[in-house]
Design a protein around this motif. Structure first.
Motif, mmCIF file in Angstrom:
data_model
loop_
_atom_site.group_PDB
_atom_site.id
_atom_site.type_symbol
_atom_site.label_atom_id
_atom_site.label_comp_id
_atom_site.label_asym_id
_atom_site.label_seq_id
_atom_site.Cartn_x
_atom_site.Cartn_y
_atom_site.Cartn_z
ATOM 1 N N VAL A 189 -3.298 4.239 -3.275
ATOM 2 C CA VAL A 189 -3.284 5.520 -2.568
ATOM 3 C C VAL A 189 -4.680 5.946 -2.123
ATOM 4 O O VAL A 189 -4.879 6.391 -0.988
ATOM 5 N N LYS A 190 -5.663 5.797 -2.996
ATOM 6 C CA LYS A 190 -7.023 6.250 -2.681
ATOM 7 C C LYS A 190 -7.557 5.593 -1.414
ATOM 8 O O LYS A 190 -8.221 6.236 -0.589
ATOM 9 N N HIS A 191 -7.269 4.318 -1.250
ATOM 10 C CA HIS A 191 -7.807 3.569 -0.112
ATOM 11 C C HIS A 191 -6.747 3.253 0.937
ATOM 12 O O HIS A 191 -6.956 2.367 1.772
ATOM 13 N N LEU A 192 -5.631 3.987 0.906
ATOM 14 C CA LEU A 192 -4.534 3.666 1.813
ATOM 15 C C LEU A 192 -4.927 3.736 3.290
ATOM 16 O O LEU A 192 -4.520 2.870 4.078
ATOM 17 N N PRO A 193 -5.708 4.724 3.729
ATOM 18 C CA PRO A 193 -6.117 4.719 5.139
ATOM 19 C C PRO A 193 -6.863 3.448 5.541
ATOM 20 O O PRO A 193 -6.624 2.885 6.617
ATOM 21 N N THR A 227 5.220 6.010 7.996
ATOM 22 C CA THR A 227 5.001 4.750 8.698
ATOM 23 C C THR A 227 3.603 4.237 8.389
ATOM 24 O O THR A 227 2.743 4.988 7.902
ATOM 25 N N LEU A 228 3.377 2.987 8.688
ATOM 26 C CA LEU A 228 2.057 2.416 8.434
ATOM 27 C C LEU A 228 0.987 3.136 9.236
ATOM 28 O O LEU A 228 -0.104 3.401 8.724
ATOM 29 N N PHE A 229 1.286 3.482 10.468
ATOM 30 C CA PHE A 229 0.307 4.177 11.295
ATOM 31 C C PHE A 229 -0.006 5.561 10.720
ATOM 32 O O PHE A 229 -1.169 5.952 10.617
ATOM 33 N N ALA A 230 1.018 6.298 10.312
ATOM 34 C CA ALA A 230 0.809 7.649 9.783
ATOM 35 C C ALA A 230 0.119 7.629 8.427
ATOM 36 O O ALA A 230 -0.509 8.616 8.031
ATOM 37 N N ALA A 231 0.191 6.513 7.733
ATOM 38 C CA ALA A 231 -0.424 6.421 6.408
ATOM 39 C C ALA A 231 -1.930 6.581 6.471
ATOM 40 O O ALA A 231 -2.568 6.961 5.483
#
Length: 268
Positions: A189-193, A227-231
């Motif tokens: 979660v911390k590095h999800l972007p 979605t992956l993009f919104a993540a």
């Protein structure tokens, strides 16, 4: 004979003085402990537990058992792994019956292998008791089958940070992106972007379903579907959490059984 009497009569091994059991506590609820884990809780002189082991699970141990917190949580002061391993050795050398209790499975991103190696080098007898990994059981409690014949015949498990707390530098992200239709990410979660950006750059589709299960298999469980993009722009996601990328997340529409169980106070 009752079920508990049958359990007591079964040939379960004894947690011997001077030894250490590395035990998986499962993804959350006490009901997901294995019988051998429950058996170990009843014998331990001292329980060295991580931050993901709930009070409800620790309450199953005798009140006489010493509890030692050895949790590691991102962004917070945490004991060093070498110090934890040394503490296990010292406790065993003092003749204690030591239970090292870890959330999930000790060999699935739980550093159980490192601790077992340290015990082996010190000549300390040990036993590994596998647990239900959050990457399997946690997703099941969210109604997500990690594999399904109609969507994927392969799945890849990975961690979202390395020993420094950063995105793992040794991961070949282009290869990972193409390795399996479903990716299950621990501690991501911390590095999800950053991770999402690397997967997108490697060819994963922006609209691909991404599901985050927080506090899995507990009454506090939350599920975020995106979605992956919104993540790449997500903030304030509760942790601990397990992240799954892939179309298996669509099965929640019909398999989300745990919501009703929580409403009916049928936990476990």
């Amino acid at each position: 004979m009752t079920h508990f009497a049958q359990l007591e009569a079964a040939d379960f091994p004894e947690l011997q003085p001077g030894s250490v059991w590395l035990v998986g506590a499962g993804p959350g609820g006490p009901g997901l402990l294995t019988l051998l884990a429950y058996h170990a809780l009843g014998q331990a002189d001292v329980i060295v537990h991580d931050a993901l082991v709930s009070d409800a699970i620790l309450a199953l141990a005798p009140v006489s058992s010493e509890r030692i917190f050895a949790g590691k949580r991102g962004g917070k002061p945490s004991p060093k792994q070498a110090d934890i391993s040394l503490r296990l050795i010292e406790l065993a050398q003092a003749g204690r019956r030591v239970l090292r209790l870890k959330g999930g499975d000790p060999f699935m991103f739980g550093r159980g292998g490192e601790e077992a190696e340290a015990l082996a080098r010190a000549g300390i007898p040990f036993r590994i008791v596998p647990g239900i990994s959050s990457g399997l059981g946690g997703l099941a409690y969210a109604g997500i089958p990690v594999t399904h014949r109609d969507t994927n015949h392969a799945v890849l498990f990975l961690t979202g940070h390395d020993e420094t707390g950063d995105v793992p530098g040794a991961i070949d992200w282009p290869s990972v992106a193409q390795a399996a239709p479903v990716l299950v990410m621990f501690m991501a979660v911390k590095h999800l972007p950053v991770i999402a950006g690397r997967l997108l750059a490697a060819g994963r589709q922006p609209e691909e379903r991404l599901t985050i299960v927080s506090n899995a298999a507990t009454p506090q469980q939350q599920v975020l579907e995106t979605t992956l993009f919104a993540a790449s722009s997500l903030v304030e996601v509760p942790t601990p959490a397990i992240v799954v990328l892939g179309e298996v997340g669509t099965y929640r529409q019909s398999l989300d059984w745990y919501v009703e169980a929580v409403r009916s106070h049928r936990f476990g």
